[in-house]
Motif scaffolding. Sequence first.
Motif, PDB file in Angstrom:
ATOM      1  N   LYS A   1       0.836  -1.194   0.000  1.00  0.00           N
ATOM      2  CA  LYS A   1       0.000   0.000   0.000  1.00  0.00           C
ATOM      3  C   LYS A   1       0.872   1.245   0.000  1.00  0.00           C
ATOM      4  CE  LYS A   1      -4.077  -1.874   2.121  1.00  0.00           C
ATOM      5  NZ  LYS A   1      -5.109  -1.689   3.126  1.00  0.00           N
ATOM      6  N   ARG A   2       0.391   2.267  -0.705  1.00  0.00           N
ATOM      7  CA  ARG A   2       1.080   3.549  -0.751  1.00  0.00           C
ATOM      8  C   ARG A   2       0.119   4.645  -0.356  1.00  0.00           C
ATOM      9  NH1 ARG A   2       5.187   3.650  -5.599  1.00  0.00           N
ATOM     10  NH2 ARG A   2       6.727   2.503  -4.459  1.00  0.00           N
ATOM     11  N   LYS A   3       0.648   5.609   0.346  1.00  0.00           N
ATOM     12  CA  LYS A   3      -0.157   6.750   0.767  1.00  0.00           C
ATOM     13  C   LYS A   3      -0.025   7.846  -0.291  1.00  0.00           C
ATOM     14  CE  LYS A   3      -1.054   9.474   4.857  1.00  0.00           C
ATOM     15  NZ  LYS A   3      -0.606   9.797   6.208  1.00  0.00           N
ATOM     16  N   ILE A   4      -1.176   8.397  -0.721  1.00  0.00           N
ATOM     17  CA  ILE A   4      -1.189   9.433  -1.755  1.00  0.00           C
ATOM     18  C   ILE A   4      -1.842  10.685  -1.183  1.00  0.00           C
ATOM     19  CG2 ILE A   4      -2.174  10.085  -3.975  1.00  0.00           C
ATOM     20  CD1 ILE A   4      -1.887   7.266  -4.884  1.00  0.00           C
ATOM     21  N   ILE A   5      -1.210  11.826  -1.428  1.00  0.00           N
ATOM     22  CA  ILE A   5      -1.748  13.116  -0.994  1.00  0.00           C
ATOM     23  C   ILE A   5      -1.999  13.961  -2.238  1.00  0.00           C
ATOM     24  CG2 ILE A   5      -1.310  15.209   0.318  1.00  0.00           C
ATOM     25  CD1 ILE A   5       0.575  13.529   2.090  1.00  0.00           C
ATOM     26  N   VAL A   6      -3.245  14.452  -2.392  1.00  0.00           N
ATOM     27  CA  VAL A   6      -3.623  15.249  -3.554  1.00  0.00           C
ATOM     28  C   VAL A   6      -4.090  16.612  -3.063  1.00  0.00           C
ATOM     29  CG1 VAL A   6      -5.176  15.420  -5.532  1.00  0.00           C
ATOM     30  CG2 VAL A   6      -4.326  13.185  -4.821  1.00  0.00           C
ATOM     31  N   ASN A   7      -3.513  17.676  -3.647  1.00  0.00           N
ATOM     32  CA  ASN A   7      -3.919  19.040  -3.315  1.00  0.00           C
ATOM     33  C   ASN A   7      -4.873  19.537  -4.396  1.00  0.00           C
ATOM     34  OD1 ASN A   7      -2.245  19.137  -1.068  1.00  0.00           O
ATOM     35  ND2 ASN A   7      -0.498  19.803  -2.284  1.00  0.00           N
TER      36      ASN A   7
ATOM     37  N   LYS B   1      -8.543  24.280  -6.832  1.00  0.00           N
ATOM     38  CA  LYS B   1      -9.721  25.158  -6.837  1.00  0.00           C
ATOM     39  C   LYS B   1     -10.233  25.440  -5.429  1.00  0.00           C
ATOM     40  CE  LYS B   1     -11.354  23.927 -11.413  1.00  0.00           C
ATOM     41  NZ  LYS B   1     -12.454  23.346 -12.204  1.00  0.00           N
ATOM     42  N   THR B   2     -10.376  24.379  -4.623  1.00  0.00           N
ATOM     43  CA  THR B   2     -10.942  24.560  -3.285  1.00  0.00           C
ATOM     44  C   THR B   2      -9.877  24.661  -2.210  1.00  0.00           C
ATOM     45  OG1 THR B   2     -11.145  22.165  -3.005  1.00  0.00           O
ATOM     46  CG2 THR B   2     -13.038  23.317  -3.914  1.00  0.00           C
ATOM     47  N   GLY B   3      -8.661  24.242  -2.497  1.00  0.00           N
ATOM     48  CA  GLY B   3      -7.593  24.316  -1.515  1.00  0.00           C
ATOM     49  C   GLY B   3      -7.606  23.170  -0.512  1.00  0.00           C
ATOM     50  N   LYS B   4      -8.393  22.141  -0.768  1.00  0.00           N
ATOM     51  CA  LYS B   4      -8.455  21.010   0.143  1.00  0.00           C
ATOM     52  C   LYS B   4      -7.323  20.023  -0.141  1.00  0.00           C
ATOM     53  CE  LYS B   4     -13.458  20.978   0.782  1.00  0.00           C
ATOM     54  NZ  LYS B   4     -14.669  20.168   0.613  1.00  0.00           N
ATOM     55  N   VAL B   5      -6.940  19.318   0.909  1.00  0.00           N
ATOM     56  CA  VAL B   5      -5.923  18.274   0.794  1.00  0.00           C
ATOM     57  C   VAL B   5      -6.629  16.934   0.966  1.00  0.00           C
ATOM     58  CG1 VAL B   5      -3.816  17.323   1.767  1.00  0.00           C
ATOM     59  CG2 VAL B   5      -4.140  19.793   1.703  1.00  0.00           C
ATOM     60  N   ILE B   6      -6.517  16.082  -0.042  1.00  0.00           N
ATOM     61  CA  ILE B   6      -7.177  14.774  -0.010  1.00  0.00           C
ATOM     62  C   ILE B   6      -6.098  13.706   0.170  1.00  0.00           C
ATOM     63  CG2 ILE B   6      -8.636  13.168  -1.285  1.00  0.00           C
ATOM     64  CD1 ILE B   6      -9.581  15.641  -2.921  1.00  0.00           C
ATOM     65  N   GLU B   7      -6.284  12.868   1.189  1.00  0.00           N
ATOM     66  CA  GLU B   7      -5.334  11.794   1.453  1.00  0.00           C
ATOM     67  C   GLU B   7      -6.031  10.454   1.221  1.00  0.00           C
ATOM     68  OE1 GLU B   7      -3.519  11.992   5.243  1.00  0.00           O
ATOM     69  OE2 GLU B   7      -2.986  14.097   5.055  1.00  0.00           O
ATOM     70  N   GLY B   8      -5.264   9.482   0.742  1.00  0.00           N
ATOM     71  CA  GLY B   8      -5.832   8.161   0.518  1.00  0.00           C
ATOM     72  C   GLY B   8      -4.738   7.118   0.373  1.00  0.00           C
ATOM     73  N   GLU B   9      -5.148   5.858   0.409  1.00  0.00           N
ATOM     74  CA  GLU B   9      -4.207   4.752   0.235  1.00  0.00           C
ATOM     75  C   GLU B   9      -4.572   3.975  -1.021  1.00  0.00           C
ATOM     76  OE1 GLU B   9      -3.998   2.230   3.602  1.00  0.00           O
ATOM     77  OE2 GLU B   9      -2.900   3.694   4.803  1.00  0.00           O
ATOM     78  N   VAL B  10      -3.554   3.570  -1.744  1.00  0.00           N
ATOM     79  CA  VAL B  10      -3.737   2.825  -2.978  1.00  0.00           C
ATOM     80  C   VAL B  10      -2.874   1.578  -2.907  1.00  0.00           C
ATOM     81  CG1 VAL B  10      -3.460   2.909  -5.484  1.00  0.00           C
ATOM     82  CG2 VAL B  10      -4.147   4.941  -4.268  1.00  0.00           C
TER      83      VAL B  10
END
Length: 57
Positions: free
Chosen positions: A2-8, A11-20
């Motif tokens: 599993k890898r942790k992914i962080i997406v910025n 437009k909204t300035g939110k930080v989305i984190e997830g595992e793939v």
Amino acid sequence: MKRKIIVNDKKTGKVIEGEVTVRAYDHFQGQLKNPHIVRRNKKKYCRKQKYKNDYNL
């Protein structure tokens, strides 16, 4: 693996984190370097004849 992914989000300035789940890269490299090849002894192995030869004609 599993890898942790962080997406910025720009437009909204939110930080989305997830595992793939990702295949192990080192395992893949090992498969490329050491391929599983089965080799037959060509002198021992011969194909079965489809039709028998008739020598008593």
